[in-house]
Write a protein that holds these residues in place. Structure first.
Motif, PDB file in Angstrom:
ATOM      1  N   ALA A 153      49.882 -28.254  97.349  1.00 44.88           N
ATOM      2  CA  ALA A 153      50.839 -28.635  96.406  1.00 44.88           C
ATOM      3  C   ALA A 153      51.420 -29.993  96.391  1.00 44.88           C
ATOM      4  O   ALA A 153      51.548 -30.701  95.352  1.00 44.88           O
ATOM      5  CB  ALA A 153      51.966 -27.673  96.730  1.00 44.88           C
ATOM      6  N   LEU A 154      51.596 -30.589  97.643  1.00 48.39           N
ATOM      7  CA  LEU A 154      52.373 -31.907  97.741  1.00 48.39           C
ATOM      8  C   LEU A 154      51.243 -32.911  97.246  1.00 48.39           C
ATOM      9  O   LEU A 154      51.586 -33.978  96.479  1.00 48.39           O
ATOM     10  CB  LEU A 154      52.440 -32.340  98.974  1.00 48.39           C
ATOM     11  CG  LEU A 154      53.993 -31.599  99.522  1.00 48.39           C
ATOM     12  CD1 LEU A 154      54.429 -31.754 100.886  1.00 48.39           C
ATOM     13  CD2 LEU A 154      55.182 -31.983  98.764  1.00 48.39           C
ATOM     14  N   THR A 155      49.856 -32.778  97.565  1.00 49.18           N
ATOM     15  CA  THR A 155      48.916 -33.489  97.041  1.00 49.18           C
ATOM     16  C   THR A 155      48.811 -33.739  95.488  1.00 49.18           C
ATOM     17  O   THR A 155      48.823 -34.510  94.970  1.00 49.18           O
ATOM     18  CB  THR A 155      47.589 -33.246  97.854  1.00 49.18           C
ATOM     19  OG1 THR A 155      47.788 -33.089  99.348  1.00 49.18           O
ATOM     20  CG2 THR A 155      46.453 -34.077  97.262  1.00 49.18           C
ATOM     21  N   SER A 156      48.873 -32.680  95.199  1.00 51.90           N
ATOM     22  CA  SER A 156      48.700 -32.480  93.524  1.00 51.90           C
ATOM     23  C   SER A 156      50.045 -32.833  92.985  1.00 51.90           C
ATOM     24  O   SER A 156      49.787 -33.696  91.931  1.00 51.90           O
ATOM     25  CB  SER A 156      48.713 -30.982  93.088  1.00 51.90           C
ATOM     26  OG  SER A 156      48.594 -30.847  91.730  1.00 51.90           O
ATOM     27  N   VAL A 157      51.212 -32.612  93.459  1.00 52.97           N
ATOM     28  CA  VAL A 157      52.379 -33.348  92.992  1.00 52.97           C
ATOM     29  C   VAL A 157      52.128 -34.708  92.919  1.00 52.97           C
ATOM     30  O   VAL A 157      52.566 -35.470  91.754  1.00 52.97           O
ATOM     31  CB  VAL A 157      53.476 -32.653  93.732  1.00 52.97           C
ATOM     32  CG1 VAL A 157      54.760 -33.632  93.456  1.00 52.97           C
ATOM     33  CG2 VAL A 157      53.668 -31.377  93.109  1.00 52.97           C
ATOM     34  N   MET A 158      51.793 -35.342  94.108  1.00 51.20           N
ATOM     35  CA  MET A 158      51.784 -36.960  94.217  1.00 51.20           C
ATOM     36  C   MET A 158      50.892 -37.535  93.287  1.00 51.20           C
ATOM     37  O   MET A 158      50.903 -38.490  92.692  1.00 51.20           O
ATOM     38  CB  MET A 158      51.405 -37.058  95.560  1.00 51.20           C
ATOM     39  CG  MET A 158      52.533 -37.097  96.603  1.00 51.20           C
ATOM     40  SD  MET A 158      52.449 -37.623  98.432  1.00 51.20           S
ATOM     41  CE  MET A 158      51.119 -36.624  98.986  1.00 51.20           C
ATOM     42  N   PHE A 159      49.606 -36.864  93.063  1.00 53.03           N
ATOM     43  CA  PHE A 159      48.557 -37.509  92.341  1.00 53.03           C
ATOM     44  C   PHE A 159      49.162 -37.402  90.350  1.00 53.03           C
ATOM     45  O   PHE A 159      48.664 -38.308  90.103  1.00 53.03           O
ATOM     46  CB  PHE A 159      47.472 -36.626  92.331  1.00 53.03           C
ATOM     47  CG  PHE A 159      46.128 -37.016  93.399  1.00 53.03           C
ATOM     48  CD1 PHE A 159      45.837 -38.317  93.231  1.00 53.03           C
ATOM     49  CD2 PHE A 159      45.938 -36.095  94.197  1.00 53.03           C
ATOM     50  CE1 PHE A 159      45.274 -38.635  94.615  1.00 53.03           C
ATOM     51  CE2 PHE A 159      44.961 -36.266  95.248  1.00 53.03           C
ATOM     52  CZ  PHE A 159      44.528 -38.027  95.408  1.00 53.03           C
ATOM     53  N   LEU A 172      50.776 -29.847  88.989  1.00 53.57           N
ATOM     54  CA  LEU A 172      50.795 -30.580  87.952  1.00 53.57           C
ATOM     55  C   LEU A 172      52.178 -30.626  87.146  1.00 53.57           C
ATOM     56  O   LEU A 172      52.643 -31.605  86.688  1.00 53.57           O
ATOM     57  CB  LEU A 172      49.660 -30.107  86.893  1.00 53.57           C
ATOM     58  CG  LEU A 172      48.118 -30.191  87.752  1.00 53.57           C
ATOM     59  CD1 LEU A 172      47.250 -29.470  86.745  1.00 53.57           C
ATOM     60  CD2 LEU A 172      47.801 -31.561  88.004  1.00 53.57           C
ATOM     61  N   VAL A 173      52.584 -29.489  87.026  1.00 47.95           N
ATOM     62  CA  VAL A 173      53.762 -29.258  86.078  1.00 47.95           C
ATOM     63  C   VAL A 173      55.115 -30.061  87.107  1.00 47.95           C
ATOM     64  O   VAL A 173      55.634 -30.918  86.332  1.00 47.95           O
ATOM     65  CB  VAL A 173      54.276 -27.847  85.979  1.00 47.95           C
ATOM     66  CG1 VAL A 173      55.550 -27.734  85.471  1.00 47.95           C
ATOM     67  CG2 VAL A 173      53.123 -27.198  85.062  1.00 47.95           C
ATOM     68  N   VAL A 174      55.008 -29.885  88.424  1.00 48.01           N
ATOM     69  CA  VAL A 174      56.103 -30.597  89.114  1.00 48.01           C
ATOM     70  C   VAL A 174      56.003 -31.813  89.247  1.00 48.01           C
ATOM     71  O   VAL A 174      56.936 -32.755  88.959  1.00 48.01           O
ATOM     72  CB  VAL A 174      56.096 -29.624  90.707  1.00 48.01           C
ATOM     73  CG1 VAL A 174      57.147 -30.629  91.321  1.00 48.01           C
ATOM     74  CG2 VAL A 174      56.567 -28.210  90.616  1.00 48.01           C
ATOM     75  N   GLY A 175      54.818 -32.412  89.536  1.00 45.33           N
ATOM     76  CA  GLY A 175      54.412 -33.773  89.503  1.00 45.33           C
ATOM     77  C   GLY A 175      54.592 -34.652  88.032  1.00 45.33           C
ATOM     78  O   GLY A 175      55.260 -35.553  88.024  1.00 45.33           O
TER      79      GLY A 175
END
Length: 190
Positions: free
Chosen positions: A16-22, A116-119
């Motif tokens: 999740a953190l990786t996805s949010v950062m990207f 994706l949504v959070v990021g």
């Protein structure tokens, strides 16, 4: 069983953190490019922005890779006896490797869309801060390339991170699995 839940939660958080950062970096980078194009900023400013985004993406990829790789490596090490039993029952190296990769893919299918949504939300909050400090107005692009790129980068990061632990799981021999003693065993219950 309890340790397995903790490892699953750790892998979910890491993905999740990786996805949010990207997603955040793709959102801010896309906004910077759109803003530079609208306000007629020079090519040097666009090139600097692209260079910064690529450098940040490389750092996110590296850190995401290391975190996710370590979580899955620990998971494979802790489940050595399980994979040894599967080998004893006739599972091939390829089947065990696919089992570990399928576990990673399940985590990705569930977690990446939420990331994706959070990021994108975090990127929307950061865009005015970043672009105001650069002296221009903020443009929040709603571009599917942001989401597709972020999802693809996240998925590639997770699959590359899990490749070596999956290979390790496939190579576990039944004999070594029988001899393996988990360090979590309470000494008074031996």
């Amino acid at each position: 069983m309890q340790a397995n839940k903790k490892r699953n939660i750790a892998s979910v958080i890491a993905v999740a953190l990786t996805s949010v950062m990207f997603t955040t970096v793709f959102t801010v980078g896309s906004s910077m490019l759109h803003t530079a194009a609208q306000y007629g900023a020079g090519m040097a400013a666009g090139a600097q922005g692209i260079t910064a985004v690529v450098a940040i993406l490389a750092m996110i990829f590296g850190s995401g890779y290391l975190i996710i790789h370590n979580i899955f490596r620990i998971s494979v090490t802790r489940d050595t006896q399980f994979y040894g039993r599967l080998k004893t029952l006739g599972a091939t190296q390829s089947q065990i490797k696919h089992l570990v990769l399928a576990q990673a893919l399940k985590v990705c299918i569930i977690v990446i869309p939420a990331g994706l949504v959070v990021g994108y939300g975090i990127g929307a909050v950061l865009i005015p801060i970043v672009l105001v400090s650069l002296g221009s107005g903020a443009i929040l692009p709603v571009d599917p390339v942001i989401f597709l790129g972020s999802a693809l980068f996240s998925l590639i990061t997770v699959m590359l991170s899990c490749a070596k632990p999956a290979k390790t799981a496939g190579k576990i021999s039944p004999i070594s699995a029988m001899k393996y003693i988990d360090s979590d065993v309470n000494p008074k219950y031996k």
